[in-house]
Design an enzyme around this catalytic site. Structure first.
Site, PDB file in Angstrom:
ATOM      1  N   GLY A  10     -86.593  -0.081  53.258  1.00  0.00           N
ATOM      2  CA  GLY A  10     -86.256  -1.275  54.029  1.00  0.00           C
ATOM      3  C   GLY A  10     -86.964  -1.274  55.369  1.00  0.00           C
ATOM      4  O   GLY A  10     -87.804  -0.421  55.660  1.00  0.00           O
ATOM      5  N   ALA A  11     -86.598  -2.232  56.202  1.00  0.00           N
ATOM      6  CA  ALA A  11     -87.183  -2.365  57.527  1.00  0.00           C
ATOM      7  C   ALA A  11     -86.166  -3.008  58.451  1.00  0.00           C
ATOM      8  O   ALA A  11     -85.249  -3.710  58.006  1.00  0.00           O
ATOM      9  CB  ALA A  11     -88.452  -3.209  57.479  1.00  0.00           C
ATOM     10  N   GLY A  12     -86.305  -2.762  59.747  1.00  0.00           N
ATOM     11  CA  GLY A  12     -85.393  -3.333  60.726  1.00  0.00           C
ATOM     12  C   GLY A  12     -86.033  -3.381  62.089  1.00  0.00           C
ATOM     13  O   GLY A  12     -87.251  -3.254  62.231  1.00  0.00           O
TER      14      GLY A  12
ATOM     15  N   MET B   1     -86.002  -1.269  64.482  1.00  0.00           N
ATOM     16  CA  MET B   1     -86.621  -0.025  64.934  1.00  0.00           C
ATOM     17  C   MET B   1     -87.927   0.265  64.220  1.00  0.00           C
ATOM     18  O   MET B   1     -88.807   0.927  64.765  1.00  0.00           O
ATOM     19  CB  MET B   1     -85.652   1.141  64.695  1.00  0.00           C
ATOM     20  CG  MET B   1     -84.449   1.134  65.605  1.00  0.00           C
ATOM     21  SD  MET B   1     -84.861   1.608  67.295  1.00  0.00           S
ATOM     22  CE  MET B   1     -85.322   3.311  67.056  1.00  0.00           C
ATOM     23  N   GLY B   2     -88.058  -0.182  62.982  1.00  0.00           N
ATOM     24  CA  GLY B   2     -89.261   0.116  62.215  1.00  0.00           C
ATOM     25  C   GLY B   2     -88.978   0.077  60.726  1.00  0.00           C
ATOM     26  O   GLY B   2     -88.078  -0.629  60.272  1.00  0.00           O
TER      27      GLY B   2
ATOM     28  N   VAL C  24     -88.282   2.102  56.878  1.00  0.00           N
ATOM     29  CA  VAL C  24     -87.565   3.248  56.322  1.00  0.00           C
ATOM     30  C   VAL C  24     -88.137   3.541  54.939  1.00  0.00           C
ATOM     31  O   VAL C  24     -88.289   2.635  54.112  1.00  0.00           O
ATOM     32  CB  VAL C  24     -86.053   2.975  56.221  1.00  0.00           C
ATOM     33  CG1 VAL C  24     -85.315   4.241  55.784  1.00  0.00           C
ATOM     34  CG2 VAL C  24     -85.506   2.466  57.549  1.00  0.00           C
TER      35      VAL C  24
ATOM     36  N   ASP D  75     -74.607  -0.118  67.700  1.00  0.00           N
ATOM     37  CA  ASP D  75     -75.000  -1.133  66.715  1.00  0.00           C
ATOM     38  C   ASP D  75     -74.275  -0.893  65.390  1.00  0.00           C
ATOM     39  O   ASP D  75     -74.863  -0.995  64.319  1.00  0.00           O
ATOM     40  CB  ASP D  75     -76.509  -1.116  66.508  1.00  0.00           C
ATOM     41  CG  ASP D  75     -77.019  -2.386  65.794  1.00  0.00           C
ATOM     42  OD1 ASP D  75     -76.310  -3.415  65.835  1.00  0.00           O
ATOM     43  OD2 ASP D  75     -78.104  -2.340  65.206  1.00  0.00           O
TER      44      ASP D  75
END
Length: 360
Positions: free
Chosen positions: A29-31, A33-34, A36, A144
């Site tokens: 995945g991605a978010g 922060m960057g 994964v 968070d």
């Protein structure tokens, strides 16, 4: 999200193939922060390897704070957290690796199956509260906590992404004047730019549990500014929640941080409520249904790029603080498969408050 093809996405052209010696097997995945990725330890244990995005990696302030937060996160050994086992805040790019948790995020589970039954919400709250005890005990505020950061493993919830939000928050606030976090799950003091403390996470826990019970954010959807205004200026409407949850959630969602329940109180309250259901053999079955079917984790990637299976090592215990990237074995064996059954996490068997709490 429990189907293997959906959980483990193939690497794209712009994805690295290795990070600090860890060979990447899939994208998870991605978010903010960057990105994964799935990788493996030397013994074949799956890990979630998180690579910081370049905008943050180029900021010296972020790197300093990221390094401090990683040192603190190494001290977190809670049974209901995804343990940090390796990291390099000075890498190009910075990265960290946590034990991989085979289970969907709470957000996906609710989207798939709807609101959780009350016993499952109580078990969820108890496990997350115990995770917060470990996180706060290490001097960290999560900042968070939300449904996407709570994974539903077969034997209970796991809290992820603790210890890295402060560095990103400070960097983003300096650069843009905004605050890192998810508006629907912020506390009033966080939404208004006030002091963020351990009690801030309790408010987010209350909102996360309300989402699990309602199937929607307690303060609704819409533009971020609108949601944050509701959180700061209005009382939470608990009328739609099951009656058994209202008192505890009301304590968690108190406007005054000093009036919010402590994690230990939440664990005890949930234990007492679950004890009322002690004669019902529904707890483990309900949790397994929510967590969904097990997934087969892709095997490690050999140096040549071909997948090579290994027998997974026994999960590191609570003292593990560092590991090493995976090295291709001499002969392939069976791939790691996430457990399909769980130890009974209910009163009378084990749980987040008892001696049978799951160990990794």
């Amino acid at each position: 999200m429990n189907h293997t093809a959906e959980v483990f996405q193939p690497l794209q052209d712009d994805d690295p193939r290795t990070v600090a010696g860890y060979r990447l097997a899939a994208r998870l995945g991605a978010g903010g922060m960057g990105r994964v990725y799935l990788s493996h330890t030397r013994g074949g244990r799956p890990v979630a390897l998180k690579v910081v995005r370049s905008e943050l990696a180029d900021d010296a302030t972020f790197r300093r704070r990221f390094g401090r937060e990683i040192k603190a996160a190494r001290r977190v050994k809670g049974a209901y957290t995804a343990e940090l086992i390796d990291a390099d805040p000075d890498g190009t790019p910075p990265w960290l690796a946590t034990l991989y948790v085979p289970g969907p995020p709470l957000s996906d589970a609710v989207a798939r199956s709807g609101p959780l039954p009350v016993p499952a919400v109580l078990w969820l709250m108890a496990g997350v509260a115990e995770a917060l005890q470990a996180i706060h005990g290490a001097g960290i505020v999560h900042r968070d906590l939300k449904p996407a950061n709570v994974l539903l493993a077969a034997d209970g919830p796991r809290v992820i992404d603790f210890g890295i939000s402060l560095a990103a928050d400070s960097t983003a606030h300096t650069a843009t004047g905004t605050t890192i976090g998810t508006p629907q799950y912020m506390a009033p003091e966080q939404a208004s730019g006030g002091d963020v403390t351990a009690a801030t996470d309790i408010f987010s826990l209350g909102q996360t549990a309300a989402f699990a019970a309602l199937g929607r954010p307690l303060y609704g959807d819409g533009p971020a500014a609108t949601v944050l205004y509701r959180i700061v200026h209005s009382e939470p409407d608990l009328s739609g929640l099951p009656e058994r949850l209202r008192d505890l959630l009301g304590r968690c969602l108190a406007a005054d941080p000093g009036e919010r329940a402590a994690p230990a109180e939440i664990v005890e309250w949930c234990r007492r409520e679950l004890g009322r259901d002690g004669g019902e053999d529904t707890g483990p079955a309900v949790w397994r249904e929510i967590a969904g079917p097990p997934v087969t984790v892709p095997p490690p990637v050999a140096a040549t790029g071909a997948a090579t299976a290994v027998t997974p090592a026994v999960a590191p215990g609570s003292t593990a603080v560092h590991t090493a990237p995976w090295t291709a074995p001499a002969a392939p064996q069976a791939p790691f498969v996430s457990p399909g059954t769980a130890p009974a996490p209910w009163p009378g068997a084990s749980g987040p408050w008892g001696p049978g709490a799951p160990q990794r």
